[in-house]
Design a protein around this motif. Structure first.
Motif, PDB file in Angstrom:
ATOM      1  N   GLN A   1       0.814  -1.220  -0.133  1.00 47.33           N
ATOM      2  CA  GLN A   1       0.049   0.429  -0.158  1.00 47.33           C
ATOM      3  C   GLN A   1       1.163   1.056  -0.295  1.00 47.33           C
ATOM      4  OE1 GLN A   1      -2.118   0.266   3.326  1.00 47.33           O
ATOM      5  NE2 GLN A   1      -0.657  -0.214   5.102  1.00 47.33           N
ATOM      6  N   VAL A   2       2.507   1.370  -0.275  1.00 44.41           N
ATOM      7  CA  VAL A   2       2.679   2.272  -0.023  1.00 44.41           C
ATOM      8  C   VAL A   2       2.904   2.370  -1.226  1.00 44.41           C
ATOM      9  CG1 VAL A   2       5.324   3.273  -0.021  1.00 44.41           C
ATOM     10  CG2 VAL A   2       4.510   1.422   2.188  1.00 44.41           C
ATOM     11  N   ASP A   3       2.204   3.628  -2.146  1.00 45.35           N
ATOM     12  CA  ASP A   3       2.326   4.667  -3.112  1.00 45.35           C
ATOM     13  C   ASP A   3       3.268   5.383  -3.632  1.00 45.35           C
ATOM     14  OD1 ASP A   3       1.131   5.685  -1.826  1.00 45.35           O
ATOM     15  OD2 ASP A   3      -0.831   6.232  -2.614  1.00 45.35           O
ATOM     16  N   ALA A   4       4.125   5.892  -2.223  1.00 43.90           N
ATOM     17  CA  ALA A   4       4.924   7.389  -3.333  1.00 43.90           C
ATOM     18  C   ALA A   4       6.400   6.005  -3.599  1.00 43.90           C
ATOM     19  CB  ALA A   4       5.664   7.927  -2.279  1.00 43.90           C
ATOM     20  N   PRO A   5       7.088   6.932  -4.233  1.00 46.09           N
ATOM     21  CA  PRO A   5       7.979   6.074  -5.357  1.00 46.09           C
ATOM     22  C   PRO A   5       9.094   6.096  -3.618  1.00 46.09           C
ATOM     23  CG  PRO A   5       7.957   8.351  -6.456  1.00 46.09           C
ATOM     24  CD  PRO A   5       6.652   7.982  -5.069  1.00 46.09           C
ATOM     25  N   VAL A   6       9.218   4.488  -4.627  1.00 43.76           N
ATOM     26  CA  VAL A   6      10.740   4.080  -3.252  1.00 43.76           C
ATOM     27  C   VAL A   6      12.033   3.658  -4.323  1.00 43.76           C
ATOM     28  CG1 VAL A   6      10.641   2.678  -1.722  1.00 43.76           C
ATOM     29  CG2 VAL A   6       8.721   3.114  -1.736  1.00 43.76           C
ATOM     30  N   LEU A   7      12.934   4.155  -3.455  1.00 43.46           N
ATOM     31  CA  LEU A   7      14.043   3.897  -4.038  1.00 43.46           C
ATOM     32  C   LEU A   7      14.841   3.245  -2.965  1.00 43.46           C
ATOM     33  CD1 LEU A   7      16.674   4.039  -6.308  1.00 43.46           C
ATOM     34  CD2 LEU A   7      16.789   6.398  -5.327  1.00 43.46           C
ATOM     35  N   LEU A   8      15.779   2.320  -3.860  1.00 42.70           N
ATOM     36  CA  LEU A   8      16.899   1.059  -2.592  1.00 42.70           C
ATOM     37  C   LEU A   8      17.184   1.129  -2.811  1.00 42.70           C
ATOM     38  CD1 LEU A   8      13.624  -1.430  -2.191  1.00 42.70           C
ATOM     39  CD2 LEU A   8      14.787  -0.745  -0.152  1.00 42.70           C
ATOM     40  N   ILE A   9      18.616   2.167  -1.935  1.00 43.02           N
ATOM     41  CA  ILE A   9      20.292   2.483  -2.627  1.00 43.02           C
ATOM     42  C   ILE A   9      21.359   1.308  -1.240  1.00 43.02           C
ATOM     43  CG2 ILE A   9      22.035   3.712  -2.110  1.00 43.02           C
ATOM     44  CD1 ILE A   9      19.928   6.461  -2.384  1.00 43.02           C
ATOM     45  N   ALA A  10      22.207   0.980  -2.526  1.00 42.44           N
ATOM     46  CA  ALA A  10      22.730  -0.407  -1.186  1.00 42.44           C
ATOM     47  C   ALA A  10      24.102   0.177  -2.099  1.00 42.44           C
ATOM     48  CB  ALA A  10      22.310  -0.932  -1.555  1.00 42.44           C
ATOM     49  N   GLY A  11      25.021  -0.187  -0.819  1.00 41.30           N
ATOM     50  CA  GLY A  11      26.740  -0.070  -1.483  1.00 41.30           C
ATOM     51  C   GLY A  11      27.039  -1.481  -2.080  1.00 41.30           C
ATOM     52  N   ALA A  12      27.638  -1.278  -3.284  1.00 39.71           N
ATOM     53  CA  ALA A  12      28.405  -2.551  -3.377  1.00 39.71           C
ATOM     54  C   ALA A  12      28.731  -3.502  -3.054  1.00 39.71           C
ATOM     55  CB  ALA A  12      29.072  -2.199  -4.786  1.00 39.71           C
ATOM     56  N   GLU A  13      29.845  -2.983  -1.373  1.00 42.34           N
ATOM     57  CA  GLU A  13      30.688  -3.566  -1.072  1.00 42.34           C
ATOM     58  C   GLU A  13      30.022  -4.143   0.515  1.00 42.34           C
ATOM     59  OE1 GLU A  13      33.255  -4.679  -2.146  1.00 42.34           O
ATOM     60  OE2 GLU A  13      33.176  -3.448  -4.029  1.00 42.34           O
ATOM     61  N   SER A  14      28.497  -3.223   0.669  1.00 47.83           N
ATOM     62  CA  SER A  14      28.017  -3.569   1.862  1.00 47.83           C
ATOM     63  C   SER A  14      28.012  -5.434   2.156  1.00 47.83           C
ATOM     64  CB  SER A  14      26.873  -2.875   1.696  1.00 47.83           C
ATOM     65  OG  SER A  14      26.659  -2.382   2.508  1.00 47.83           O
ATOM     66  N   PRO A  15      27.764  -6.017   2.725  1.00 49.31           N
ATOM     67  CA  PRO A  15      26.934  -7.190   3.606  1.00 49.31           C
ATOM     68  C   PRO A  15      26.543  -8.156   2.518  1.00 49.31           C
ATOM     69  CG  PRO A  15      27.255  -5.732   5.818  1.00 49.31           C
ATOM     70  CD  PRO A  15      27.477  -5.342   4.744  1.00 49.31           C
ATOM     71  N   ARG A  16      26.253  -8.795   2.820  1.00 45.77           N
ATOM     72  CA  ARG A  16      25.281  -9.799   1.857  1.00 45.77           C
ATOM     73  C   ARG A  16      23.701  -9.308   2.133  1.00 45.77           C
ATOM     74  NH1 ARG A  16      26.163 -15.806   1.554  1.00 45.77           N
ATOM     75  NH2 ARG A  16      26.046 -15.678   4.038  1.00 45.77           N
ATOM     76  N   VAL A  17      24.165  -9.842   3.338  1.00 44.86           N
ATOM     77  CA  VAL A  17      22.024  -9.833   3.815  1.00 44.86           C
ATOM     78  C   VAL A  17      21.315  -8.601   3.241  1.00 44.86           C
ATOM     79  CG1 VAL A  17      23.128  -8.261   5.592  1.00 44.86           C
ATOM     80  CG2 VAL A  17      20.152  -9.964   5.762  1.00 44.86           C
TER      81      VAL A  17
END
Length: 258
Positions: free
Chosen positions: A196-212
């Motif tokens: 039900q979250v209708d706002a635009p969402v951006l998920l950002i990660a670091g390439a070297e971050s933990p696998r999880v």
């Protein structure tokens, strides 16, 4: 607690924004990002209880848990739909708000959300167990070192002594977030919630971050209706500190989508 310290970087008064920082950090981490955004938003950030210039966290016998308390503090700053930005623990609070009150969120930027319940991970479980064991044995500094070896951006020995002492005091707050982050006590992942979250969402990660981190992003992206993904090359978990300009550029992209 004795008070919440609020930080403000003035910008477009028609684009209020709220940023939520990670555990063991402070709202000051958003300063370089606000500068790089160049006033696109009117940005506010507060220091979490027990962090930065805010008062100590003093839970009551019948009071809310830490995650709930931070969520309520954040909610108190929302007077109209705004751009919500969160990093790590702060990203899980931002997501909780978006699920509970989607009408309050204009855009949602989630930087490395540590909602471990979305993607259980044996390595993270082992880290949590070691941290809890060290705390139970009275070795808070050992617990802090272990946590930062995975989720920090500097070697413990390179940190100034006052910062080491501060993080040693704060590490129990990290340990107390287990029910919210590992067990989803706030029910962020409940059926129909993310959808039900209708706002635009951006998920950002670091390439070297933990696998999880990448597994969590996969799980959340599969359920969010309007979601983008971005990975910052060469960055780890603390990319708000290590890659603020790149991060600001990505945040700006999501702002434009809303």
């Amino acid at each position: 607690m004795s008070g919440v310290h609020l930080r403000h970087w003035p910008g477009d008064p028609d684009r209020p924004a709220l940023a939520l920082h990670c555990m063991l950090g402070s709202g000051s981490s958003w300063g370089p990002i606000a500068e790089a955004l160049g006033g696109q938003v009117d940005l506010r950030a507060f220091d979490l209880p027990g962090h930065g210039r805010s008062g100590d966290w003093q839970p009551g016998a019948d009071g809310p848990d830490y995650h709930t308390a931070v969520t309520r503090i954040a909610g108190s700053f929302i007077e109209r739909p705004l751009d919500l930005i969160g990093h790590s623990f702060g990203a899980t609070v931002a997501l909780r708000i978006a699920v509970a009150a989607p009408e309050a969120v204009r855009s949602l930027t989630l930087i490395e959300p540590v909602l471990f319940a979305a993607a259980p991970d044996a390595a993270q479980d082992a880290l949590d167990a070691r941290m809890q064991a060290a705390l139970a044995d009275g070795h808070a500094e050992e617990a802090a070192q272990g946590f930062l070896s995975v989720w920090g951006d500097q070697d413990w020995a390179a940190l100034p002594a006052p910062i080491q002492m501060q993080m040693t005091r704060q590490i129990r707050l990290v340990a107390d977030t287990g029910p919210a982050l590992r067990d989803d006590s706030a029910r962020i992942l409940r059926d129909g919630g993310l959808e039900q979250v209708d706002a635009p969402v951006l998920l950002i990660a670091g390439a070297e971050s933990p696998r999880v981190i990448h597994a969590i992003s996969d799980a959340l992206a599969a359920r969010l209706p309007d979601v983008g993904r971005a990975t910052v090359p060469g960055a780890g978990h603390m990319l708000p500190l290590t890659h603020p300009k790149q991060l600001a550029g990505l945040i700006a992209v999501n702002l434009e989508r809303s």
